[in-house]
Design an enzyme around this catalytic site. Structure first.
Site, mmCIF file in Angstrom:
data_model
loop_
_atom_site.group_PDB
_atom_site.id
_atom_site.type_symbol
_atom_site.label_atom_id
_atom_site.label_comp_id
_atom_site.label_asym_id
_atom_site.label_seq_id
_atom_site.Cartn_x
_atom_site.Cartn_y
_atom_site.Cartn_z
ATOM 1 C CD GLU A 112 -7.883 0.469 27.457
ATOM 2 O OE1 GLU A 112 -7.064 0.562 26.522
ATOM 3 O OE2 GLU A 112 -7.823 1.137 28.482
ATOM 4 C CG ASP B 69 -8.181 9.632 27.498
ATOM 5 O OD1 ASP B 69 -7.444 9.664 28.510
ATOM 6 O OD2 ASP B 69 -7.832 9.137 26.418
ATOM 7 C CG ASP C 278 -2.747 5.013 28.842
ATOM 8 O OD1 ASP C 278 -3.932 4.714 29.046
ATOM 9 O OD2 ASP C 278 -2.402 5.956 28.091
HETATM 10 C C1 GLC Z 1 -4.228 8.019 26.711
HETATM 11 C C2 GLC Z 1 -4.375 8.151 28.218
HETATM 12 C C3 GLC Z 1 -3.946 9.533 28.647
HETATM 13 C C4 GLC Z 1 -2.515 9.769 28.184
HETATM 14 C C5 GLC Z 1 -2.388 9.593 26.672
HETATM 15 C C6 GLC Z 1 -0.941 9.684 26.212
HETATM 16 O O1 GLC Z 1 -5.131 8.861 26.071
HETATM 17 O O2 GLC Z 1 -5.674 7.875 28.641
HETATM 18 O O3 GLC Z 1 -4.068 9.683 30.026
HETATM 19 O O4 GLC Z 1 -2.105 11.062 28.539
HETATM 20 O O5 GLC Z 1 -2.910 8.326 26.318
HETATM 21 O O6 GLC Z 1 -0.153 8.737 26.817
#
Ligand code: GLC
Length: 778
Positions: free
Chosen positions: A406, A487, A403
């Site tokens: 980017e 998200d 995650d």
């Molecule tokens: C980001 C991710 C989400 C995750 C959050 C905490 O917003 O896109 O899926 O739950 O981070 O890690």
């Protein structure tokens, strides 16, 4: 993105354009056009694949950051060159490319002489810091793909920028997203072609927005480099595009089951109770995801001793109950010079973290507050990072969720009003000898992190397929990871947008994709959640997820009625797994999307070009979900051929529109006449044993389908240990004949009962020993 544009916005200088062709020379693959100081190269890589490269300086830089298969690895393709006073024509077995001598512009023609992918006037040009090409948009052309995109299917008259960002709060008008895939398919009723813009720099397609009829591709890179891929149908384009950028490996079969996620199931007790609920309520689930709170103070590759005191025991118990665990891994490594944090210490010691052009260690803010970032562009950093996953897999972790890659970085600790930043654009990235900067490699950061992860897991879980999920990526991400759409919000509009988003990802070569079922931010209502689970059953990656500080979103929290609906559609997903697993195999071997917009299967039918709210799961099963509250009927378009209602068996003749019944319990589903779908018994989790019984549901008509099976978890299928069985159905003098070919491949399956049901006609059972059969119905 003020920082970036503030720095790089160009004053609108006029474009310099390519001059006339002075001379040409030819090698086995490439025609080199000498246009004064400028050079143009056309490389013929396959009968339907041409690479076009233009360098304003006349020199082509070697491109170590490119993700495409190098030219010299393509087989030599025969082509003919004809020269006249006006033009130079190159003809392959499928297309002709013509280069005008005066303007060095490129035009392509199919065998019937229809033009496509043809340059405008000017054709190619450059100005300070930018290079561009202009293509004519032909009448009736529509545009798909472009990677991860919001809104609906066709992108004609829009602008699509490729620059990976944390697209938090995205909506239907957003441009830049988490993924950047500069590829599109242009479709018209008589043919289709694709263009892959081979640049990792910031780039943009303007698809007739500024000037109707003109598509401009622009990059901040120093040369124009793109591939033209002729169809004539989307399937051939994707086959070639995924040959060029890679295909997904077959994931473990359990990854096709249901995944349950939340930010966060934040202690061992919570996770045990979650697993118990699934099994007690007989709701199928294979995977539990652990979000950032499993870590010790957001330190990557650690476990919180307080919340997860004995992860090995927890994961072993979950495994015994049929659950796999996936843990999140973010790129931001806690900056902790005074502490005792191995990952930070080793990274600094070996100089693995990104530095600024001045040599200062770059830091930004993410979950652990001050953090530093590995330079995944360097092979030794990827190797180190990959092996660090052992800290997780030794405890039994079976998959990794990447995650914030980017990369998503704030300029001060997270909180109200923090601004996102990225590494300075002149920060060196990758091996020193290559001299690349962040401006060139920004879009590759997520892809390279996923590569490090996927290659690391292959080492540390040797012999077992792993599951990788990433938020960011670039063209070719399918080689390393599945992707989710980031998200989203618990709102009807996001449910509606999810299918066209995933369809455009599939049309961009990325087949293993999903959205957070139920919506990530905000609270779902019972009705929205029920409808979302129906749609989620169709997502290649079926994962429910929700954010911190939102209401719980598990299938049972909305009351009995919703729970029952969820169970029914989740059971249906599990019943369809032999069919869906076969679709994954097809995607892995040919690049075919798993979830398809109707235009993929019916590219000659204009009525499908804007049809974003119906999808095909594979070749036969079509869904027309409901995306609005209180709606109990909807219009459904049925393309040419016969179509059967999945629930009632009623038959319709397409092309036609019908009004379908869709009470909350019912997502309208249809099967094409001649459709063949393999159904397994309902299970609570994916079993690794070959199916002990199987039902083949076949709808009257003529059709053919091949079932694929293997052990679902090892790499033995790469050595021929798989099994395929071809089924054929056709009509013969009022009778329906089903032919089952002898099973092929080395995967051994014990004798089992197979039921062949010709829907509405009857069923026959037999003991399947893998030999040929011919069944007659009616
Ligand atoms: C980001 C991710 C989400 C995750 C959050 C905490 O917003 O896109 O899926 O739950 O981070 O890690």
């Amino acid at each position: 993105m003020p920082q970036y544009f503030g720095k790089l916005q160009k004053t609108e200088q006029p474009w310099s354009t390519i001059g006339s062709v002075e001379s040409i020379n030819k090698t086995d693959r490439t025609i080199h056009f000498n246009c004064g100081e400028t050079s143009l190269n056309l490389s013929i890589l396959a009968p339907n694949l041409i690479r076009v490269r233009m360098s304003p300086t006349g020199e082509f830089k070697s491109r170590s950051q490119s993700i495409t298969v190098p030219d010299e690895e393509w087989e030599i393709t025969p082509f003919e060159v004809r020269e006249t006073d006006e033009k130079i024509e190159i003809e392959t077995a499928q297309i002709t490319i013509s280069v005008n001598r005066d303007r060095a512009s490129v035009e392509c023609f199919d065998k019937s002489g229809k033009p496509f992918a043809s340059d405008c006037d000017p054709s190619m040009g450059w100005r300070a810091g930018a290079t561009a090409g202009w293509k004519r948009i032909e009448a009736e052309e529509h545009f798909y793909g472009f990677g991860q995109r919001t809104g609906f299917l066709d992108k004609l008259s829009e602008v699509k920028t490729h620059w990976t960002i944390d697209a938090l709060d995205y909506n239907s008008l957003s441009d830049e997203m988490y993924q950047a895939i500069p590829f599109y398919i242009a479709l018209s009723p008589d043919r289709a072609y694709g263009i892959f813009f081979n640049t990792t720099f910031w780039s943009r397609f303007d698809i007739g927005a500024e000037q109707p009829g003109v598509l401009r591709m622009e990059t901040r890179g120093p040369e124009l480099d793109y591939y033209i891929i002729y169809g004539p149908e989307p399937a051939q384009i994707l086959a070639t595009y995924t040959q060029l950028t890679g295909r997904m490996p077959l994931p473990p079969k359990w990854a096709l089951g249901y995944h349950q996620c939340r930010w966060s199931y934040d202690s061992e007790d919570v996770v045990r109770e979650l697993a118990k609920q699934f099994r007690d309520r007989a709701i199928p689930c294979d995977v539990i995801h652990l979000d950032i709170d499993y870590m010790n103070g957001y330190r990557i590759f650690t476990w919180s001793p307080k919340r997860f005191p004995d992860p090995a025991k927890l994961l072993a118990d979950l495994k015994a109950a049929g659950f796999k665990v996936v843990t999140i891994v973010d790129p931001g490594v806690k900056y902790e010079p005074e502490g005792d944090y191995e990952v930070f210490d080793r990274g600094v010691e070996n100089d693995y973290f990104v530095r600024t052009a001045e040599g200062r260690l770059f830091h930004g803010y993410v979950w652990p507050e001050k953090a530093v970032f590995p330079d995944f562009l360097r092979p030794e950093v990827r190797e180190w990072w990959g092996e660090l996953h052992k800290n997780l897999t030794d405890m039994g972790v079976a998959g990794i969720w990447n995650d914030m890659n980017e990369p998503s970085i704030a300029e001060r600790p997270f909180g109200d009003g923090h601004q996102h930043v990225w590494f300075p654009l002149d920060a060196p990235q990758g091996p020193e000898s290559e001299g690349a900067t962040h401006a060139e490699t920004h879009n590759l950061y997520g892809l390279m992190m996923a590569k490090a992860c996927s290659e690391g897991l292959q080492k540390v879980r040797s012999g077992e397929r792993s599951f990788v999920l990433t938020r960011s990526g670039f063209a070719g991400i399918q080689r390393y990871s599945s992707v989710w759409m980031g998200d989203n919000l618990s709102q009807w509009e996001y449910l509606e947008m999810s299918l066209p988003m995933l369809c455009n990802m599939g049309l961009s070569g990325v087949a293993f994709v999903g959205c957070d079922i139920g919506g990530f931010a905000e609270n779902a209502t019972a009705e929205l959640f029920a409808r979302w689970m129906q749609v989620g059953m169709l997502y290649p990656l079926m994962r429910g997820h929700s954010a911190i500080n939102t209401a719980q979103h598990e299938p049972w929290v909305f009351g009995d009625r919703t729970e029952k609906i969820c169970r029914e559609y989740m059971n249906l997903r599990y019943q369809l797994l032999p069919y869906i697993y076969t679709l994954f195999w097809e995607a892995a071997t040919t690049g075919t999307p798993i979830l398809r917009p109707l235009l993929y299967q019916f590219p000659r039918d204009r009525a499908t070009y804007h049809l974003y709210d119906q999808v095909l799961l594979g070749p036969s099963l079509m869904a027309a979900p409901v995306y609005r509250p209180g709606v109990e009927h909807r219009a459904v378009y049925l393309p040419e051929g016969s179509w059967y209602d999945w629930w009632t068996g009623e038959c319709y003749q397409g092309p036609t529109h019908i009004l379908a019944d869709a009470p909350l319990e019912r997502m309208p589903l249809y099967v094409r006449g001649g459709g063949i779908i393999a159904i397994a018994p309902v299970k609570q989790f994916v079993s690794e044993e070959p199916l002990e019984s199987l039902k083949m549901r076949i709808w009257p008509g003529s059709g053919e389908w091949t079932l694929y099976e293997d052990d679902g978890h090892s790499f033995e299928h790469e050595q021929g240990v798989w099994a395929t069985t071809n089924y054929k159905v056709y009509l013969e003098e009022e009778k329906i004949i089903v032919e089952i070919a002898a099973r092929e491949g080395q995967f051994s399956i014990s004798e089992r009962e197979v039921i062949v049901e010709v829907v509405g006609v009857g069923e026959q059972r037999f003991t399947d020993d893998g030999t040929v059969r011919r069944l007659t119905f009616g």
